[in-house]
Scaffold this motif. Sequence first.
Motif, short mmCIF file in Angstrom:
data_model
loop_
_atom_site.label_atom_id
_atom_site.label_comp_id
_atom_site.label_asym_id
_atom_site.label_seq_id
_atom_site.Cartn_x
_atom_site.Cartn_y
_atom_site.Cartn_z
N ASN A 5 23.14 48.97 87.95
CA ASN A 5 24.04 48.31 87.00
C ASN A 5 25.12 47.59 87.79
O ASN A 5 25.99 48.23 88.37
N THR A 6 25.05 46.29 87.83
CA THR A 6 26.06 45.50 88.51
C THR A 6 26.78 44.63 87.48
O THR A 6 26.23 44.31 86.43
N HIS A 7 27.98 44.27 87.81
CA HIS A 7 28.76 43.41 86.93
C HIS A 7 28.09 42.05 86.86
O HIS A 7 27.55 41.55 87.85
N PHE A 8 28.13 41.42 85.71
CA PHE A 8 27.45 40.14 85.52
C PHE A 8 27.99 39.06 86.45
O PHE A 8 27.26 38.14 86.83
N LEU A 9 29.28 39.14 86.84
CA LEU A 9 29.83 38.13 87.75
C LEU A 9 29.12 38.13 89.10
O LEU A 9 28.89 37.08 89.68
N PHE A 10 28.74 39.31 89.57
CA PHE A 10 28.06 39.38 90.86
C PHE A 10 26.64 38.81 90.77
O PHE A 10 26.17 38.15 91.69
N ARG A 11 25.97 39.03 89.64
CA ARG A 11 24.63 38.45 89.47
C ARG A 11 24.72 36.93 89.43
O ARG A 11 23.92 36.23 90.04
#
Length: 80
Positions: A5-11
């Motif tokens: 689960n990564t923050h959408f900003l990093f994706r």
Amino acid sequence: MGPTNTHFLFRILWKASNLLRHKIFFWLLLHDRVNTRNLLKRKSMVLSSYDCALCNDSTEETCHHLFWDCPFALHCWNII
């Protein structure tokens, strides 16, 4: 290694078609690791002043101040 689960900003950041140095700088900014005077103070570096070098507000130079609150930054953002 499995889903994470990564923050959408990093994706968005790593999939963007920007230069790698821009991606790395933005990553550092999101992690509060840009070499501001506040970070140098946290690393026990002694400076004569930890106030922002771009304005005369006597405000400590943090990432948030440097990119959003500083009058110089606001002027730059308005030009862009």
